[in-house]
Scaffold this motif. Structure first.
Motif: not given
Length: 116
Positions: A115, A104-112, A75, A73
């Motif tokens: 959603k 990055l992992q934290q950012h992906k978790q926040q995006q999920q 970022i 992503l």
């Protein structure tokens, strides 16, 4: 749009092929000068060395370029940095407290979570 895996493999094979040609020329030429032409002659011996190194480098670079270029992503790491604007003892910018992979992992978790 990001290139597909097949396109990445083609790019890697092209880069590896170019490197392999150059290395084959250098080492094949040195080998021919040091050991003589052999039974096939100078040109055939050099061509065989160049083609074998080209094939090897192209194969490994094609695989390596697909493995190493993952979909990441876009970022802004400066935005996610916890030390934003802080300087260390010598006046340069401080490094991340948290490694970028964890960010990055934290950012992906926040995006999920957003959603859901």
């Amino acid at each position: 749009m990001e290139p597909s895996r097949w396109e990445r493999a083609k790019y890697g094979a092209a880069m590896g092929g170019a490197v392999g040609l150059c290395i084959g020329l250098v080492f094949g030429g040195l080998s021919a000068m040091r050991n003589g032409p052999g039974r096939n002659g100078y040109v055939n011996n050099l061509a065989q060395t160049m083609m074998s190194s080209t094939a090897m480098f192209a194969f490994f670079m094609a695989i390596g370029s697909v493995i190493r270029t993952e979909e990441a992503l876009a970022i802004d790491y400066a935005e996610l940095d916890q030390n934003k604007g802080r300087k260390n003892l010598w006046g340069s910018a401080m490094r991340f407290k948290t490694p970028p992979v964890v960010i990055l992992q934290q950012h992906k978790q926040q995006q999920q979570e957003q959603k859901e």
